[in-house]
Design a protein around this motif. Structure first.
Motif, PDB file in Angstrom:
ATOM      1  N   VAL A 175      -6.228   0.834  -6.779  1.00 52.17           N
ATOM      2  CA  VAL A 175      -6.662  -0.555  -6.921  1.00 52.17           C
ATOM      3  C   VAL A 175      -8.178  -0.628  -7.013  1.00 52.17           C
ATOM      4  O   VAL A 175      -8.731  -1.357  -7.854  1.00 52.17           O
ATOM      5  CB  VAL A 175      -6.140  -1.422  -5.762  1.00 52.17           C
ATOM      6  N   ILE A 176      -8.865   0.131  -6.186  1.00 55.32           N
ATOM      7  CA  ILE A 176     -10.330   0.165  -6.253  1.00 55.32           C
ATOM      8  C   ILE A 176     -10.786   0.694  -7.610  1.00 55.32           C
ATOM      9  O   ILE A 176     -11.718   0.154  -8.225  1.00 55.32           O
ATOM     10  CB  ILE A 176     -10.902   1.016  -5.106  1.00 55.32           C
ATOM     11  N   GLU A 177     -10.113   1.716  -8.106  1.00 52.96           N
ATOM     12  CA  GLU A 177     -10.442   2.277  -9.426  1.00 52.96           C
ATOM     13  C   GLU A 177     -10.291   1.216 -10.523  1.00 52.96           C
ATOM     14  O   GLU A 177     -11.153   1.106 -11.409  1.00 52.96           O
ATOM     15  CB  GLU A 177      -9.533   3.461  -9.707  1.00 52.96           C
ATOM     16  N   LEU A 178      -9.220   0.448 -10.482  1.00 53.39           N
ATOM     17  CA  LEU A 178      -8.991  -0.588 -11.486  1.00 53.39           C
ATOM     18  C   LEU A 178     -10.084  -1.654 -11.448  1.00 53.39           C
ATOM     19  O   LEU A 178     -10.600  -2.072 -12.494  1.00 53.39           O
ATOM     20  CB  LEU A 178      -7.632  -1.247 -11.255  1.00 53.39           C
ATOM     21  N   ALA A 179     -10.414  -2.112 -10.244  1.00 53.56           N
ATOM     22  CA  ALA A 179     -11.427  -3.163 -10.120  1.00 53.56           C
ATOM     23  C   ALA A 179     -12.792  -2.663 -10.575  1.00 53.56           C
ATOM     24  O   ALA A 179     -13.527  -3.369 -11.279  1.00 53.56           O
ATOM     25  CB  ALA A 179     -11.477  -3.662  -8.680  1.00 53.56           C
ATOM     26  N   GLU A 180     -13.141  -1.448 -10.197  1.00 50.23           N
ATOM     27  CA  GLU A 180     -14.440  -0.907 -10.586  1.00 50.23           C
ATOM     28  C   GLU A 180     -14.504  -0.645 -12.084  1.00 50.23           C
ATOM     29  O   GLU A 180     -15.566  -0.835 -12.703  1.00 50.23           O
ATOM     30  CB  GLU A 180     -14.725   0.362  -9.793  1.00 50.23           C
ATOM     31  N   ALA A 181     -13.394  -0.253 -12.693  1.00 46.83           N
ATOM     32  CA  ALA A 181     -13.375  -0.046 -14.138  1.00 46.83           C
ATOM     33  C   ALA A 181     -13.636  -1.345 -14.892  1.00 46.83           C
ATOM     34  O   ALA A 181     -14.209  -1.335 -15.990  1.00 46.83           O
ATOM     35  CB  ALA A 181     -12.030   0.540 -14.565  1.00 46.83           C
ATOM     36  N   ALA A 182     -13.231  -2.465 -14.297  1.00 46.47           N
ATOM     37  CA  ALA A 182     -13.476  -3.769 -14.928  1.00 46.47           C
ATOM     38  C   ALA A 182     -14.889  -4.266 -14.701  1.00 46.47           C
ATOM     39  O   ALA A 182     -15.326  -5.215 -15.358  1.00 46.47           O
ATOM     40  CB  ALA A 182     -12.481  -4.799 -14.374  1.00 46.47           C
TER      41      ALA A 182
ATOM     42  N   ARG B 220       0.810  -1.211   0.000  1.00 45.07           N
ATOM     43  CA  ARG B 220       0.000   0.000   0.000  1.00 45.07           C
ATOM     44  C   ARG B 220       0.849   1.270   0.000  1.00 45.07           C
ATOM     45  O   ARG B 220       1.630   1.520   0.923  1.00 45.07           O
ATOM     46  CB  ARG B 220      -0.934   0.000   1.204  1.00 45.07           C
ATOM     47  N   ALA B 221       0.675   2.073  -1.035  1.00 49.16           N
ATOM     48  CA  ALA B 221       1.348   3.372  -1.135  1.00 49.16           C
ATOM     49  C   ALA B 221       0.568   4.424  -0.349  1.00 49.16           C
ATOM     50  O   ALA B 221      -0.643   4.289  -0.147  1.00 49.16           O
ATOM     51  CB  ALA B 221       1.453   3.804  -2.592  1.00 49.16           C
ATOM     52  N   PRO B 222       1.239   5.491   0.078  1.00 51.76           N
ATOM     53  CA  PRO B 222       0.507   6.620   0.673  1.00 51.76           C
ATOM     54  C   PRO B 222      -0.500   7.174  -0.330  1.00 51.76           C
ATOM     55  O   PRO B 222      -0.198   7.297  -1.524  1.00 51.76           O
ATOM     56  CB  PRO B 222       1.611   7.642   0.968  1.00 51.76           C
ATOM     57  N   GLU B 223      -1.688   7.500   0.127  1.00 54.42           N
ATOM     58  CA  GLU B 223      -2.690   8.055  -0.776  1.00 54.42           C
ATOM     59  C   GLU B 223      -2.174   9.342  -1.403  1.00 54.42           C
ATOM     60  O   GLU B 223      -1.484  10.139  -0.759  1.00 54.42           O
ATOM     61  CB  GLU B 223      -4.008   8.298  -0.035  1.00 54.42           C
ATOM     62  N   GLY B 224      -2.487   9.522  -2.670  1.00 56.37           N
ATOM     63  CA  GLY B 224      -2.008  10.676  -3.413  1.00 56.37           C
ATOM     64  C   GLY B 224      -0.685  10.436  -4.113  1.00 56.37           C
ATOM     65  O   GLY B 224      -0.190  11.327  -4.811  1.00 56.37           O
ATOM     66  N   SER B 225      -0.113   9.236  -3.946  1.00 55.15           N
ATOM     67  CA  SER B 225       1.157   8.930  -4.611  1.00 55.15           C
ATOM     68  C   SER B 225       0.982   8.972  -6.125  1.00 55.15           C
ATOM     69  O   SER B 225      -0.066   8.619  -6.662  1.00 55.15           O
ATOM     70  CB  SER B 225       1.661   7.546  -4.194  1.00 55.15           C
TER      71      SER B 225
ATOM     72  N   VAL C 292       1.283   0.597  -4.245  1.00 54.39           N
ATOM     73  CA  VAL C 292       0.151   1.080  -5.039  1.00 54.39           C
ATOM     74  C   VAL C 292      -0.862   1.690  -4.074  1.00 54.39           C
ATOM     75  O   VAL C 292      -1.083   1.151  -2.977  1.00 54.39           O
ATOM     76  CB  VAL C 292      -0.508  -0.076  -5.829  1.00 54.39           C
ATOM     77  N   THR C 293      -1.495   2.784  -4.462  1.00 49.89           N
ATOM     78  CA  THR C 293      -2.507   3.355  -3.574  1.00 49.89           C
ATOM     79  C   THR C 293      -3.764   2.490  -3.562  1.00 49.89           C
ATOM     80  O   THR C 293      -4.134   1.869  -4.565  1.00 49.89           O
ATOM     81  CB  THR C 293      -2.907   4.782  -3.997  1.00 49.89           C
ATOM     82  N   GLN C 294      -4.415   2.489  -2.412  1.00 53.68           N
ATOM     83  CA  GLN C 294      -5.655   1.731  -2.283  1.00 53.68           C
ATOM     84  C   GLN C 294      -6.717   2.277  -3.230  1.00 53.68           C
ATOM     85  O   GLN C 294      -7.467   1.513  -3.853  1.00 53.68           O
ATOM     86  CB  GLN C 294      -6.130   1.787  -0.832  1.00 53.68           C
ATOM     87  N   ASP C 295      -6.777   3.581  -3.365  1.00 56.33           N
ATOM     88  CA  ASP C 295      -7.768   4.181  -4.268  1.00 56.33           C
ATOM     89  C   ASP C 295      -7.570   3.715  -5.702  1.00 56.33           C
ATOM     90  O   ASP C 295      -8.551   3.491  -6.429  1.00 56.33           O
ATOM     91  CB  ASP C 295      -7.683   5.707  -4.209  1.00 56.33           C
TER      92      ASP C 295
END
Length: 272
Positions: A206-213, A185-190, A201-204
């Motif tokens: 990863v969520i963006e990638l999964a939701e895009a799929a 987990r990267a710091p948010e905003g990285s 990798v930022t948590q946001d």
């Protein structure tokens, strides 16, 4: 030996779950994480990877069809394959034998050898191959109750194939099925540059990638969090154990930090 290999044109039908569900999945997982077929080095990593808590959070149950995405050397395979043997189906979606990166075919061969050497534990594993966009058949479409990936997303970002990977998982998971992701987990905003070079990798994102799929975000857990990880090392996440890329330089300090701070995320494929 019954290890099976599936290609792009393979089709599997009529998978049956003939054995009754285990009365206590937790008890079985607890026994497997320290079982005789696991090395002392792999057992020692239970402290950082929390396999029982992680798998239970992500919803693993006896009788499921489970796909592990790029299992590497088989750390989680040592738990999942015997857990699902005779009571479920385990697909190990490993590298393609035609992988373009030099380390990929040898890594696949080492994994195959590991499984072949212990058919009592791994003999019902099905090996498939993942190398988008060329190899994307990791399980029969819409068949997986649960797809799992552990510390892989950063590699796909480096290769520029992160979207293709998540789209492949979406095809394999059944409606209502789950995708579980554990990642450094990267710091948010990285920045993307940081994520492309550090292994974090930022948590946001990863969520963006999964939701895009097409997946829906369900929940997150701090099971694999490590607040001692400052994420600012010369060699990125590989500075920490188990890699310890700096060798003896500040080794004791990095061992004291332990393995990386990790997100643990649960997604669901919407019901049709």
């Amino acid at each position: 030996m019954q290890i099976r290999y599936l290609g792009l044109t393979a089709a599997i039908a009529g998978m049956s779950l003939s054995s009754p569900l285990l009365a206590d999945d937790t008890e079985k997982l607890e026994s497997l994480i320290t079982a005789d077929h696991r090395s002392e080095a792999n057992i020692a990593r239970n402290e950082y990877r929390h396999p029982v808590e992680t798998l239970e959070f992500l919803g693993l149950e006896s009788g499921m069809t489970v796909v592990e995405i790029l299992p590497g050397g088989g750390w989680y395979t040592e738990i999942l394959a015997p857990f699902l043997k005779s009571n479920g189906q385990y697909y190990a979606a490993h590298f393609s034998p035609n992988g373009t990166l030099s380390y990929q075919p040898p890594a696949l061969m080492r994994f195959q050898d590991k499984l072949a050497e212990n058919p009592e534990v791994y003999g019902e594993t099905t090996i498939t191959h993942l190398n988008p966009p060329y190899a994307t058949y990791i399980a029969p479409p819409g068949s997986a109750d649960l797809a799992l990936t552990f510390r892989n997303v950063h590699n796909w970002i480096m290769a520029g194939t992160q979207h293709e990977h998540f789209e492949t998982f979406y095809k394999a998971v059944k409606p209502g099925g789950v995708l579980g992701v554990v990642e450094h987990r990267a710091p948010e905003g990285s920045s993307m540059e940081f994520m492309s070079t550090s292994g974090y990798v930022t948590q946001d994102y990863v969520i963006e990638l999964a939701e895009a799929a097409g997946f829906e975000f369900v929940d997150s857990a701090e099971i694999n969090a490590n607040p001692n990880d400052t994420k600012d090392y010369a060699r990125g996440v590989w500075t920490l154990p188990p890699t310890l890329q700096l060798g003896d330089q500040d080794r004791e300090d990095y061992l004291a930090i332990g393995e990386s701070d990790r997100m643990t995320l649960k997604f669901r494929k919407p019901e049709m």
